[in-house]
Write an enzyme that holds these catalytic residues in place. Sequence first.
Site, mmCIF file in Angstrom:
data_model
loop_
_atom_site.group_PDB
_atom_site.id
_atom_site.type_symbol
_atom_site.label_atom_id
_atom_site.label_comp_id
_atom_site.label_asym_id
_atom_site.label_seq_id
_atom_site.Cartn_x
_atom_site.Cartn_y
_atom_site.Cartn_z
ATOM 1 N N LYS A 1 3.175 1.397 -3.924
ATOM 2 C CA LYS A 1 2.520 0.685 -5.033
ATOM 3 C C LYS A 1 3.214 0.883 -6.384
ATOM 4 O O LYS A 1 3.149 0.013 -7.237
ATOM 5 C CB LYS A 1 1.060 1.137 -5.158
ATOM 6 C CG LYS A 1 0.134 0.580 -4.095
ATOM 7 C CD LYS A 1 -1.298 0.999 -4.395
ATOM 8 C CE LYS A 1 -2.274 0.476 -3.383
ATOM 9 N NZ LYS A 1 -3.663 0.801 -3.720
ATOM 10 N N GLY B 1 -12.276 11.231 -11.276
ATOM 11 C CA GLY B 1 -10.961 11.022 -10.655
ATOM 12 C C GLY B 1 -9.975 10.417 -11.634
ATOM 13 O O GLY B 1 -10.372 9.768 -12.623
ATOM 14 N N THR C 1 0.850 -1.197 0.000
ATOM 15 C CA THR C 1 0.000 0.000 0.000
ATOM 16 C C THR C 1 0.881 1.241 0.000
ATOM 17 O O THR C 1 2.088 1.147 -0.274
ATOM 18 C CB THR C 1 -1.010 -0.052 1.175
ATOM 19 O OG1 THR C 1 -1.922 1.033 1.031
ATOM 20 C CG2 THR C 1 -0.341 -0.013 2.532
HETATM 21 P P1 NDP Z 1 -5.137 9.405 -5.297
HETATM 22 O O1 NDP Z 1 -4.613 10.374 -4.309
HETATM 23 O O2 NDP Z 1 -4.205 8.673 -6.197
HETATM 24 O O3 NDP Z 1 -6.193 10.180 -6.258
HETATM 25 C C1 NDP Z 1 -7.225 10.962 -5.710
HETATM 26 C C2 NDP Z 1 -8.149 11.432 -6.826
HETATM 27 O O4 NDP Z 1 -9.275 12.077 -6.220
HETATM 28 C C3 NDP Z 1 -7.523 12.452 -7.765
HETATM 29 O O5 NDP Z 1 -8.020 12.235 -9.068
HETATM 30 C C4 NDP Z 1 -8.034 13.778 -7.200
HETATM 31 O O6 NDP Z 1 -8.157 14.792 -8.164
HETATM 32 C C5 NDP Z 1 -9.423 13.385 -6.764
HETATM 33 N N1 NDP Z 1 -9.965 14.253 -5.722
HETATM 34 C C6 NDP Z 1 -9.634 14.279 -4.402
HETATM 35 N N2 NDP Z 1 -10.370 15.196 -3.753
HETATM 36 C C7 NDP Z 1 -11.191 15.755 -4.682
HETATM 37 C C8 NDP Z 1 -12.190 16.776 -4.630
HETATM 38 N N3 NDP Z 1 -12.499 17.390 -3.497
HETATM 39 N N4 NDP Z 1 -12.843 17.103 -5.765
HETATM 40 C C9 NDP Z 1 -12.541 16.487 -6.949
HETATM 41 N N5 NDP Z 1 -11.588 15.522 -7.058
HETATM 42 C C10 NDP Z 1 -10.932 15.163 -5.938
HETATM 43 O O7 NDP Z 1 -6.031 8.393 -4.470
HETATM 44 P P2 NDP Z 1 -6.481 6.904 -4.901
HETATM 45 O O8 NDP Z 1 -6.967 6.948 -6.297
HETATM 46 O O9 NDP Z 1 -5.427 5.943 -4.533
HETATM 47 O O10 NDP Z 1 -7.680 6.662 -3.899
HETATM 48 C C11 NDP Z 1 -8.937 7.311 -4.083
HETATM 49 C C12 NDP Z 1 -9.946 6.669 -3.165
HETATM 50 O O11 NDP Z 1 -10.136 5.328 -3.587
HETATM 51 C C13 NDP Z 1 -9.493 6.590 -1.694
HETATM 52 O O12 NDP Z 1 -10.487 7.197 -0.901
HETATM 53 C C14 NDP Z 1 -9.407 5.113 -1.372
HETATM 54 O O13 NDP Z 1 -9.957 4.821 -0.120
HETATM 55 C C15 NDP Z 1 -10.270 4.497 -2.461
HETATM 56 N N6 NDP Z 1 -9.816 3.153 -2.822
HETATM 57 C C16 NDP Z 1 -10.675 2.131 -2.631
HETATM 58 C C17 NDP Z 1 -10.322 0.853 -2.949
HETATM 59 C C18 NDP Z 1 -11.283 -0.248 -2.713
HETATM 60 O O14 NDP Z 1 -10.887 -1.418 -2.842
HETATM 61 N N7 NDP Z 1 -12.525 0.047 -2.389
HETATM 62 C C19 NDP Z 1 -9.003 0.521 -3.514
HETATM 63 C C20 NDP Z 1 -8.169 1.688 -3.727
HETATM 64 C C21 NDP Z 1 -8.574 2.948 -3.366
HETATM 65 P P3 NDP Z 1 -6.915 15.745 -8.608
HETATM 66 O O15 NDP Z 1 -6.050 14.883 -9.510
HETATM 67 O O16 NDP Z 1 -7.593 16.848 -9.322
HETATM 68 O O17 NDP Z 1 -6.229 16.152 -7.336
#
Ligand code: NDP
Length: 284
Positions: free
Chosen positions: A72, A132, A68
């Site tokens: 990753k 996202g 994690t």
């Molecule tokens: P990252 O940090 O890699 O990416 C976060 C993404 O969310 C980016 O695209 C970011 O946009 C966007 N974002 C965050 N806040 C906002 C906001 N307020 N408004 C609009 N866009 C927003 O995180 P991950 O992709 O690794 O994880 C994302 C979520 O997925 C986590 O909450 C995690 O818990 C969940 N997850 C769940 C899994 C499961 O098995 N259920 C597995 C893996 C993850 P920008 O690029 O513009 O900043």
Amino acid sequence: MSAACYRDELVGLFGYPVDENPTVVMIEAGFRELGLKYRYITMEVRSENLETAVKSLKALGFKGANCTIPHKVEVLKYLDHVAPDARIIGAVNTIYVKDGETYGENTDGKGFILSMQDAGVVLEGKKIVVLGAGGAAKAITVELAMAGAAHIMVINRDVNRGTALAANLNDKTPVKASYTAWKRTYQLPSDTDILVQATNIGLYPDTSCPDIDYDSILPGMVVCDVIPNPPHTEFLKRAGARGARTFDGLGMLVNQGRIGFKLWTGMEAPVEVMKAALAKEFAE
Ligand code: NDP
């Protein structure tokens, strides 16, 4: 003298910070249910020790490990083999050891796909909108592309990240992908089949919702959220109220664990037991 075996088979989790990661609860519930003499160890591994930690899997006879934050992406350098989809995603979250060699997989997107396929959702030929462009969005979109999706629209605030994800999908997978900057309330195209919420929005204790026009969600659309805690996010509640068929992030999380479980033990994971164990953890 008895011929008792005092040794456990070992798997685990590398991360930093990692103390609050509840994966152990889910996986060990599965081991107990099947009576397996396996242990899942949560290990604090800092970046400077990742290479040694990965090599140690072989030396210590581990069956494998999850990976994690923040490892990753970096971990790819230290593995003997990386699955083709994990290479396109650019991240590995599951390692298994076979014949003395380490293999990397990305099960996040596969877990997402499994939870939908188990429920009979057809992905082939579908038009999909993904909110996202981070790690979760990358993993999900590559697997959707591999499963035959027709078009993926990436919606993201950060233009560079959004553009890069769409370009990666167009270059390396069969899907057609586009990107739209998320600058104002997003209105879904009416021919959208599946909407995936893959941002951090709604993760406990946040109760906010993505800025989309909820009236553009139409009855019959499939709407998914990656957020596992709470499973019933405000986003999913609003989509459900519009008549959408909803899928939560808890199902995705358990199904990605199910894939690792099979790789490590060779057994089918007891999915419902694992899901209940995790849901109980999140409720406390
Ligand atoms: P990252 O940090 O890699 O990416 C976060 C993404 O969310 C980016 O695209 C970011 O946009 C966007 N974002 C965050 N806040 C906002 C906001 N307020 N408004 C609009 N866009 C927003 O995180 P991950 O992709 O690794 O994880 C994302 C979520 O997925 C986590 O909450 C995690 O818990 C969940 N997850 C769940 C899994 C499961 O098995 N259920 C597995 C893996 C993850 P920008 O690029 O513009 O900043």
